[in-house]
Design an enzyme around this catalytic site. Structure first.
Site, PDB file in Angstrom:
ATOM      1  N   ILE A  26       1.093  -1.266  -0.075  1.00  0.00           N
ATOM      2  CA  ILE A  26       0.171   0.090  -0.022  1.00  0.00           C
ATOM      3  C   ILE A  26       0.878   1.248  -0.055  1.00  0.00           C
ATOM      4  O   ILE A  26       1.593   1.479   0.973  1.00  0.00           O
ATOM      5  CB  ILE A  26      -0.912   0.160   1.248  1.00  0.00           C
ATOM      6  CG1 ILE A  26      -1.764  -1.271   1.540  1.00  0.00           C
ATOM      7  CG2 ILE A  26      -1.883   1.317   1.312  1.00  0.00           C
ATOM      8  CD1 ILE A  26      -2.120  -1.523   2.818  1.00  0.00           C
ATOM      9  N   THR A  27       0.732   2.087  -0.801  1.00  0.00           N
ATOM     10  CA  THR A  27       1.575   3.419  -1.223  1.00  0.00           C
ATOM     11  C   THR A  27       0.828   4.452   0.027  1.00  0.00           C
ATOM     12  O   THR A  27      -0.234   4.375   0.005  1.00  0.00           O
ATOM     13  CB  THR A  27       1.868   3.775  -2.408  1.00  0.00           C
ATOM     14  OG1 THR A  27       0.657   4.356  -2.994  1.00  0.00           O
ATOM     15  CG2 THR A  27       2.464   2.929  -3.432  1.00  0.00           C
ATOM     16  N   GLY A  28       1.657   5.189   0.466  1.00  0.00           N
ATOM     17  CA  GLY A  28       1.067   6.364   1.434  1.00  0.00           C
ATOM     18  C   GLY A  28       0.507   5.697   2.488  1.00  0.00           C
ATOM     19  O   GLY A  28      -0.397   6.092   2.755  1.00  0.00           O
ATOM     20  N   ALA A  29       1.023   4.643   2.974  1.00  0.00           N
ATOM     21  CA  ALA A  29       0.201   3.953   3.967  1.00  0.00           C
ATOM     22  C   ALA A  29       0.515   4.343   5.492  1.00  0.00           C
ATOM     23  O   ALA A  29       0.022   3.732   6.595  1.00  0.00           O
ATOM     24  CB  ALA A  29       0.697   2.566   4.123  1.00  0.00           C
ATOM     25  N   SER A  31      -0.585   7.145   6.882  1.00  0.00           N
ATOM     26  CA  SER A  31      -1.746   8.329   6.953  1.00  0.00           C
ATOM     27  C   SER A  31      -2.612   7.936   6.338  1.00  0.00           C
ATOM     28  O   SER A  31      -2.880   7.174   5.400  1.00  0.00           O
ATOM     29  CB  SER A  31      -1.015   9.675   6.700  1.00  0.00           C
ATOM     30  OG  SER A  31      -1.736  10.716   6.511  1.00  0.00           O
ATOM     31  N   GLY A  32      -3.670   8.682   6.845  1.00  0.00           N
ATOM     32  CA  GLY A  32      -5.007   8.662   6.362  1.00  0.00           C
ATOM     33  C   GLY A  32      -5.861   7.547   5.595  1.00  0.00           C
ATOM     34  O   GLY A  32      -5.748   6.325   6.632  1.00  0.00           O
ATOM     35  N   TYR A 181      -5.539  19.261  -9.369  1.00  0.00           N
ATOM     36  CA  TYR A 181      -5.834  18.031  -8.624  1.00  0.00           C
ATOM     37  C   TYR A 181      -6.686  16.986  -9.682  1.00  0.00           C
ATOM     38  O   TYR A 181      -6.750  15.644  -9.723  1.00  0.00           O
ATOM     39  CB  TYR A 181      -6.252  18.243  -7.441  1.00  0.00           C
ATOM     40  CG  TYR A 181      -6.711  17.204  -6.314  1.00  0.00           C
ATOM     41  CD1 TYR A 181      -5.680  16.063  -5.808  1.00  0.00           C
ATOM     42  CD2 TYR A 181      -7.934  16.639  -6.303  1.00  0.00           C
ATOM     43  CE1 TYR A 181      -5.768  15.096  -5.056  1.00  0.00           C
ATOM     44  CE2 TYR A 181      -8.282  15.679  -5.561  1.00  0.00           C
ATOM     45  CZ  TYR A 181      -7.158  14.751  -4.697  1.00  0.00           C
ATOM     46  OH  TYR A 181      -7.525  13.587  -4.163  1.00  0.00           O
TER      47      TYR A 181
HETATM   48  N1  LIG Z   1      -9.216  12.869   1.714  1.00  0.00           N
HETATM   49  C1  LIG Z   1      -9.918  12.915   0.505  1.00  0.00           C
HETATM   50  O1  LIG Z   1     -11.239  13.466   0.673  1.00  0.00           O
HETATM   51  C2  LIG Z   1      -9.619  12.286  -0.784  1.00  0.00           C
HETATM   52  C3  LIG Z   1     -10.782  12.412  -1.904  1.00  0.00           C
HETATM   53  C4  LIG Z   1     -10.539  11.840  -3.095  1.00  0.00           C
HETATM   54  C5  LIG Z   1      -9.278  11.419  -3.225  1.00  0.00           C
HETATM   55  N2  LIG Z   1      -8.349  11.141  -2.330  1.00  0.00           N
HETATM   56  C6  LIG Z   1      -7.071  10.225  -2.651  1.00  0.00           C
HETATM   57  O2  LIG Z   1      -7.095   9.316  -1.554  1.00  0.00           O
HETATM   58  C7  LIG Z   1      -5.506   8.959  -1.194  1.00  0.00           C
HETATM   59  C8  LIG Z   1      -5.404   9.104   0.266  1.00  0.00           C
HETATM   60  O3  LIG Z   1      -5.244  10.460   0.644  1.00  0.00           O
HETATM   61  P1  LIG Z   1      -5.543  10.658   2.057  1.00  0.00           P
HETATM   62  O4  LIG Z   1      -6.774  11.699   2.098  1.00  0.00           O
HETATM   63  O5  LIG Z   1      -5.277   9.687   2.774  1.00  0.00           O
HETATM   64  O6  LIG Z   1      -4.516  11.944   2.415  1.00  0.00           O
HETATM   65  P2  LIG Z   1      -3.088  11.789   3.325  1.00  0.00           P
HETATM   66  O7  LIG Z   1      -3.600  11.293   4.853  1.00  0.00           O
HETATM   67  O8  LIG Z   1      -2.615  13.073   3.196  1.00  0.00           O
HETATM   68  O9  LIG Z   1      -2.253  10.637   2.586  1.00  0.00           O
HETATM   69  C9  LIG Z   1      -1.409  10.772   1.681  1.00  0.00           C
HETATM   70  C10 LIG Z   1      -0.271   9.701   1.569  1.00  0.00           C
HETATM   71  O10 LIG Z   1       0.430   9.736   0.487  1.00  0.00           O
HETATM   72  C11 LIG Z   1       1.798   9.973   0.883  1.00  0.00           C
HETATM   73  N3  LIG Z   1       2.533  10.705  -0.181  1.00  0.00           N
HETATM   74  C12 LIG Z   1       2.458  11.922  -0.660  1.00  0.00           C
HETATM   75  N4  LIG Z   1       3.084  12.389  -1.494  1.00  0.00           N
HETATM   76  C13 LIG Z   1       4.089  10.851  -1.858  1.00  0.00           C
HETATM   77  C14 LIG Z   1       5.315  10.656  -2.648  1.00  0.00           C
HETATM   78  N5  LIG Z   1       5.735  11.652  -3.431  1.00  0.00           N
HETATM   79  N6  LIG Z   1       5.772   9.532  -2.472  1.00  0.00           N
HETATM   80  C15 LIG Z   1       5.009   8.655  -1.880  1.00  0.00           C
HETATM   81  N7  LIG Z   1       4.111   8.891  -0.963  1.00  0.00           N
HETATM   82  C16 LIG Z   1       3.667  10.107  -1.009  1.00  0.00           C
HETATM   83  C17 LIG Z   1       1.752  10.704   1.877  1.00  0.00           C
HETATM   84  O11 LIG Z   1       3.042  10.672   2.745  1.00  0.00           O
HETATM   85  P3  LIG Z   1       3.536  11.580   3.831  1.00  0.00           P
HETATM   86  O12 LIG Z   1       2.802  11.097   5.055  1.00  0.00           O
HETATM   87  O13 LIG Z   1       5.021  11.444   3.816  1.00  0.00           O
HETATM   88  O14 LIG Z   1       3.132  13.020   3.473  1.00  0.00           O
HETATM   89  C18 LIG Z   1       0.618  10.007   2.913  1.00  0.00           C
HETATM   90  O15 LIG Z   1       1.199   8.806   3.220  1.00  0.00           O
HETATM   91  C19 LIG Z   1      -4.741  10.062  -2.170  1.00  0.00           C
HETATM   92  O16 LIG Z   1      -4.367   9.406  -3.353  1.00  0.00           O
HETATM   93  C20 LIG Z   1      -5.693  11.165  -2.413  1.00  0.00           C
HETATM   94  O17 LIG Z   1      -5.572  11.954  -3.589  1.00  0.00           O
HETATM   95  C21 LIG Z   1      -8.739  11.789  -0.736  1.00  0.00           C
END
Ligand SMILES: NC(=O)c1ccc[n+]([C@@H]2O[C@H](COP(=O)([O-])OP(=O)(O)OC[C@H]3O[C@@H](n4cnc5c(N)ncnc54)[C@H](OP(=O)(O)O)[C@@H]3O)[C@@H](O)[C@H]2O)c1
Length: 306
Positions: A26-29, A31-32, A181
């Site tokens: 899982i990438t970005g695992a 957080s969130g 975005y």
């Molecule tokens: N939240 C929403 O409402 C929402 C809506 C639609 C889609 N999404 C999508 O859902 C996914 C998860 O987002 P989230 O809401 O859970 O946000 P989040 O908590 O900010 O998680 C994002 C994760 O991606 C990692 N990341 C960012 N840049 C990266 C890079 N260059 N290389 C590797 N990892 C990287 C972050 O790492 P760090 O911890 O090091 O920053 C973090 O672990 C994303 O693709 C986002 O676009 C979210």
């Protein structure tokens, strides 16, 4: 803390599948939604690999997951999607170690990064959410295709890709926060649909999920106090990261066809429990031009697609 009783009950009623013996990356695992996806796949007995750019955050997430799931297999790997050299090192490591992969959740993403660029000079949001994920996928695809079992790849898009314009290559990286975005996620959706078509007769099953509107650092970091205050006030309007992460479990336990989109079921996909969503019409247009353009951009920046 672990998963809530409500989530455990939903999993029991809706996901009668065991992932014992399967490995999920899982990438970005750290957080969130990514962290919660790890938690849910552990609940279904998978071995989980947290693929993160920040090793301190990864270690802290690993510790929490191991505390809440004693005896579970949780490891970490380094990957920065915003740096081609890191993507290359990651894909080489996967191959060199012969890491088994049954499930890959391409969850990592960013929003609102005005003026920032990737190590290879791309606008950071497009460069991470679309170009970085594209490059990673293309680099590891030959390896995944050689594995002797089905591999499920889940790419994370967003409901806002429904409002994105068809990519205009002359203005590919331009626009306001939301426009860039949304375009990055529409491009990822177009690519996912095309890849699902191209790999239809293989053991790869490539699909998409989206987390609706979820309270995570992604939006909070962008709009700071205003969003945090609103989010606190209208908590019920947002999906929790835990609920949003159920999409992966839904995909892995249902006969969801390649190229499908799974996300929350209420208010145009904004919140609720997961189910198959309608595909945005624009996700089925311009695939060949987009892929050709992306390959050229990657080559121009020194990337090498096998
Ligand atoms: N939240 C929403 O409402 C929402 C809506 C639609 C889609 N999404 C999508 O859902 C996914 C998860 O987002 P989230 O809401 O859970 O946000 P989040 O908590 O900010 O998680 C994002 C994760 O991606 C990692 N990341 C960012 N840049 C990266 C890079 N260059 N290389 C590797 N990892 C990287 C972050 O790492 P760090 O911890 O090091 O920053 C973090 O672990 C994303 O693709 C986002 O676009 C979210």
């Amino acid at each position: 803390m672990g998963l809530s009783e409500k989530t455990k009950a939903w999993l029991k009623d809706n996901c009668r599948v065991s992932l014992r013996g399967k490995t999920a990356l899982i990438t970005g695992a750290d957080s969130g939604v990514g962290f919660q996806t790890a938690e849910i796949l552990l609940q279904l007995d998978a071995c989980v690999v947290l693929v993160c750019r920040n090793m301190e955050k990864a270690a802290s997430a690993q510790k929490k997951l191991q505390r809440d799931h004693p005896g579970a297999s949780v490891s970490v790997m380094k990957l920065d999607l915003a740096d081609f050299r890191s993507v290359e090192a990651f894909s080489d490591e996967l191959r060199a170690k012969g890491t088994d992969v049954d499930i890959l959740v391409n969850n990592a993403g960013v929003f609102h990064q005005p003026g920032r660029k990737t190590a290879d000079g791309f606008e950071l949001v497009m460069g991470t959410n679309y170009i970085g994920t594209f490059y990673l996928t293309e680099r590891i695809l030959p390896y995944l295709q050689c594995l002797p079992h089905e591999v499920v790849v889940i790419n994370t898009v967003s409901i806002v890709c429904r409002i994105a314009g068809i990519p205009d290559f002359r203005k590919f990286y331009d626009g306001g926060d939301l426009a860039v975005y949304a375009r990055s996620k529409l491009c990822l959706a177009i690519y996912t649909r095309e890849l699902a078509r191209r790999t239809r007769k293989t053991r790869l099953r490539i699909l998409m999920s989206h987390p609706g509107i979820t309270m995570t650092p992604l939006g909070m970091n962008a709009y700071g106090k205003t969003v945090s205050r609103l989010a606190g006030r209208f908590r019920g309007v947002f999906n929790s990261p835990e609920k949003s992460a159920l999409s992966a479990a839904y995909i892995l336990s249902h006969e969801v066809p390649p190229g499908a989109l799974v996300g929350p079921d209420r208010f145009f996909g904004g919140w609720g429990f997961p189910r198959e969503n309608k595909i945005p019409r624009r996700a089925d247009r311009n695939a060949e031009e987009l892929i050709r353009f992306t390959e050229k951009e990657i080559a121009r920046a020194g990337g090498k697609i096998p």
